[in-house]
Design a protein around this motif. Structure first.
Motif: not given
Length: 275
Positions: A191, A194-195, A197-199, A201-203, A261, A265
């Motif tokens: 998890e 995944a956070e 990844t979202a922040a 900008g790459h997997a 999160r 960010r």
């Protein structure tokens, strides 16, 4: 409360929490002295001759032990240092400790019995391990291969730890307390990936591996005894016994702890994972 003539010695002053504690205290107008093996004031746990010069004139200490308070020999260092600190006039010690690590209890007890006011901060895994520590390169590479299994961890922001430490160092009501410092929610490493990844900008994917395999990775850049110790420590910490959150950050700071999160960010915006 501290007076304007007081000096706070920050051990590990260039580390994740130490430099943040220094910033918090400086903002409050508190005089600080940061010490480390490579800092302006030299301090080395393996060279006791460096301890007294760092302590001269200090009335409080933020005590972070490198590389880990659970290491064999740490308690002897902490005991000798804490007693020397009191002999030099230190009245208050805030100790950064580990959460769910029975190996750190002798060090905590050494601080409790040294004669100074004390506060113990038992911290969960730092968010900043993913951006400033040993997990940064794996995040950049897009794969966190780590022996975390599916254990959930209440990752905590180092800025929250620093704010709690600064209050404990400068205000009353924290003496004799042991605080359990966690973030606001549990995340597995998958998890957390995944956070990230979202922040970022790459997997970023999480690949669970065995403790033995990770020990072999550690042995490629650490001395064998240290690699073995870290391997066994990770296996112990990630067995699920730390998978619960605490309300101590909110009780001390009067606000919720920062969410992972938000950390991810802001770290991404600051360029932590810029290729």
């Amino acid at each position: 409360m501290q007076s304007t003539n007081d000096i706070t010695l920050i051990l590990g002053g260039t580390g994740k929490t130490g430099r943040r504690v220094a910033k918090q205290l400086t903002t409050r107008g508190v005089a600080v002295r940061t010490a480390s093996r490579s800092g302006d004031v030299r301090f080395d746990w393996d060279q006791p001759a460096t301890w007294a010069p760092a302590l001269t004139g200090a009335t409080s200490v933020y005590l972070a032990y490198h590389p880990d308070l659970a290491l064999p020999g740490a308690a002897a260092h902490i005991d000798a240092f804490a007693r020397l600190a009191v002999a030099h006039g230190v009245r208050r010690i805030v100790l950064l400790s580990g959460r769910g690590e029975p190996q750190v209890h002798p060090s905590e007890e050494a601080v409790r019995t040294c004669g100074a006011e004390y506060t113990v901060l038992r911290a969960a895994w730092f968010d900043q391990n993913f951006s400033e520590g040993y997990l940064r390169e794996p995040v950049l590479a897009g794969e966190i291969a780590f022996p975390g299994g599916d254990a959930a961890e209440p990752f905590i922001d180092a800025d929250d730890i620093a704010e709690v430490a600064a209050l404990a160092l400068t205000s009353d009501g924290h003496a004799g307390r042991t605080y359990d410092l966690t973030g606001p929610r549990l995340l597995t490493f998958a998890e957390a990936a995944a956070e990230l990844t979202a922040a970022a900008g790459h997997a970023v994917r999480y690949t669970p591996i065995s403790s033995q395999a990770y020990g072999e990775v550690l042995a490629s850049f650490l001395p064998a005894p240290t690699a073995e110790f870290m391997r066994d420590l990770f296996a112990q910490l990630l067995d699920g016994h730390n998978s619960h959150v605490s309300g101590d950050v909110a009780r001390v700071l009067g606000r919720p702890p920062r969410d992972f999160r938000d950390y991810a960010r802001d770290a991404a915006a600051a360029g932590a994972w810029r290729r």
